[in-house]
Write an enzyme that holds these catalytic residues in place. Sequence first.
Site, mmCIF file in Angstrom:
data_model
loop_
_atom_site.group_PDB
_atom_site.id
_atom_site.type_symbol
_atom_site.label_atom_id
_atom_site.label_comp_id
_atom_site.label_asym_id
_atom_site.label_seq_id
_atom_site.Cartn_x
_atom_site.Cartn_y
_atom_site.Cartn_z
ATOM 1 C CG HIS A 45 -6.464 3.039 5.989
ATOM 2 N ND1 HIS A 45 -7.469 3.085 5.079
ATOM 3 C CD2 HIS A 45 -5.440 3.742 5.451
ATOM 4 C CE1 HIS A 45 -7.093 3.812 4.040
ATOM 5 N NE2 HIS A 45 -5.860 4.227 4.239
ATOM 6 C CG HIS A 68 -7.622 3.744 -0.384
ATOM 7 N ND1 HIS A 68 -7.954 5.029 -0.003
ATOM 8 C CD2 HIS A 68 -6.395 3.507 0.149
ATOM 9 C CE1 HIS A 68 -6.959 5.532 0.718
ATOM 10 N NE2 HIS A 68 -6.010 4.629 0.839
ATOM 11 C CG HIS A 89 -1.651 6.034 -1.984
ATOM 12 N ND1 HIS A 89 -2.470 5.283 -2.784
ATOM 13 C CD2 HIS A 89 -2.101 5.865 -0.707
ATOM 14 C CE1 HIS A 89 -3.387 4.692 -2.023
ATOM 15 N NE2 HIS A 89 -3.180 5.011 -0.762
ATOM 16 C CD GLU A 128 -2.295 5.305 4.852
ATOM 17 O OE1 GLU A 128 -2.145 4.743 5.961
ATOM 18 O OE2 GLU A 128 -3.187 6.113 4.635
ATOM 19 C CB ALA A 150 -6.006 7.132 -1.986
ATOM 20 C CG HIS A 202 -1.885 1.110 1.344
ATOM 21 N ND1 HIS A 202 -2.749 1.237 2.405
ATOM 22 C CD2 HIS A 202 -2.148 2.169 0.541
ATOM 23 C CE1 HIS A 202 -3.497 2.318 2.255
ATOM 24 N NE2 HIS A 202 -3.148 2.911 1.142
ATOM 25 C CE1 TYR A 261 -8.402 9.033 2.561
ATOM 26 C CE2 TYR A 261 -6.366 7.957 3.204
ATOM 27 C CZ TYR A 261 -7.043 8.825 2.377
ATOM 28 O OH TYR A 261 -6.361 9.464 1.383
ATOM 29 N NE ARG A 269 3.081 13.305 3.563
ATOM 30 C CZ ARG A 269 3.188 13.518 2.266
ATOM 31 N NH1 ARG A 269 4.302 14.008 1.770
ATOM 32 N NH2 ARG A 269 2.194 13.261 1.455
#
Lengths: 342, 342
Positions: free
Chosen positions: B226, B181, B8, B287, B71, B6, B197, B293
């Site tokens: 998630h 998603h 993106h 993710e 996403a 997962h 989400y 982050r």
Amino acid sequence: MIIDCHGHFTTAPKALGEWRERQIRAFGEGVRVRPDELEITDGEIREAVGDGQLRLQNERGTDLTVFSPGAGKMAHHHGDERTSLDWSRVANDLIGRVCGLFPDRFAGVCQLPQSPGGALETSIRNSVEELERCVEDLGFVGCLLNPDPSDGFYQAPPLTDKVYYPLYEKMVELDVPAMIHVAMSRNDALQGTCAHYLAGDTAAFMQLCTSNLFEDFPELRLVIPHGGGAVPYHWGRYRGFMQDKGLPPLEEAVLGNVFFDTCVYHRRGLELLLDVVPAENVLFASEMIGAVRGVDPETGRNFDDVKFLLDGIDMTDVDREAVYGGNAQRVFSRLKSRGVAK
Amino acid sequence: MIIDCHGHFTTAPKALGEWRERQIRAFGEGVRVRPDELEITDGEIREAVGDGQLRLQNERGTDLTVFSPGAGKMAHHHGDERTSLDWSRVANDLIGRVCGLFPDRFAGVCQLPQSPGGALETSIRNSVEELERCVEDLGFVGCLLNPDPSDGFYQAPPLTDKVYYPLYEKMVELDVPAMIHVAMSRNDALQGTCAHYLAGDTAAFMQLCTSNLFEDFPELRLVIPHGGGAVPYHWGRYRGFMQDKGLPPLEEAVLGNVFFDTCVYHRRGLELLLDVVPAENVLFASEMIGAVRGVDPETGRNFDDVKFLLDGIDMTDVDREAVYGGNAQRVFSRLKSRGVAK
């Protein structure tokens, strides 16, 4: 003293549901059904709780249940503000009678006459009055606040919107908390008890995290049911989000005002809740008689016998006392003036 | 082989977002922006992933990332079916180029040109074609399926509705899974990464639990990201619900077809996931670079360094091999024909 802070009158006498059905049907025909058309005897009430909540309280060792109308049945999307107001009065009066008959076993929490869409603002003003009536006249100790009166389409502004402020002012004045609790879902994509309920809990927590609500209302107390939805499981995600956005840590931002109940129906979930959320923010609850009624073959006990599960989890005596009842007495502070505090 | 299922392309070159903004603006003015108006060089792509995903793969010891467009940026509510189709092609082609430049490090997963409301059915037919193009022409191994193309108002039918069946037929034919998603939220009441989400994940799981979808498509494979939203934390609630309704146990009803990723950003959450969900249903994922982050002060590592967290959790060697990569090779079975399986 062991206090279950989350019980709904799901076993109410049939006449209640019939009155509600007539009310909804009548609204479609342009007429009203009067609240005093509902007739329920004390005997029927005694019977409804006697073999239900009272028996389970005794079997499971719960002293007191903080008791509210059936949450799904609030169904705020039906009719108009008056529909919602009449229905709330009827449902709350019945809770008041349960508490009057068994004052040592039940303390009342009211549903609010919320309505979605253009009626939201008026419905919040009505909610202020209904809350005052329930607390001052019926001795209730809190209210249920629905973050989605559209019942499954999330069309209301966040709970932090100023439209809700008159309600929060009244809650602070009366010194009562709200449990944030959605009602039914009329959305096929969102099943009620296992999707909409948990989505509503999670959405509401995030609304609170990203607002200044508790700067405006430092005394406000909100309980998020069903163990906080997805929140404790994703505690790291929330901590990281707050940090990324330059917001205060969760403890500082919301844990002075936000509490989670223990309606999590397996031991591993409860252990996680108690590991990540400070014990002073966790309130014993079982949502009894509620969402899940059967016996768990893995334990031989009912899924919603949360007291049994908690009894098997290691906690300090101080934490256990807080979780089982001390926190509830602090959050639902009017329990004390009702004389049920120890 | 360690596979992050997962990721993106959240660090895509700026020109991508600018093209999308022009596309949305142009739609409002009744014109179209052509996909070939987007210009991004290989050098820009190398730079975008080099200091981002590739560096983190190396630092954290991930061999391969199953990689899809951002996403949130899918934002399916914008424009019409053609808007969504053009945007999907642009976004997917870029993923295809990343995978072409770094075939050992990235395997593509496409966004689908879904649209809400009256356009849903046509958009699913378009999605079938775009999926086929991405798998057969670009070598992709799966797709993202959005359960709420209204982007925050839950206005689509459940994923088990027959409107989605042509897509499932194609997925089975091509032997590719979907990660369920949601995209962005345009609903002030539902924050994106920490509410919408998780609500979408939870809602989708419940749709699957209460349907016959996997009787109709026994080969269909769906990944809920998630960590499954609220699901593992409330495993007892789901087990109890299924039992109350006379439905088969979760293991039988969905675990042959439904998988959870490990995008849970604290150790306690991951421990719960691995305790309640069979290891064969859990796929390593971070993710990355995604929702959160920053560095967790409690661990000194990034919140989304899930590999670090999993390394610290007790598992059998067999389970660890399955979770870290074996399950991904089974679920994203086309990884094998791409030659990345060991």
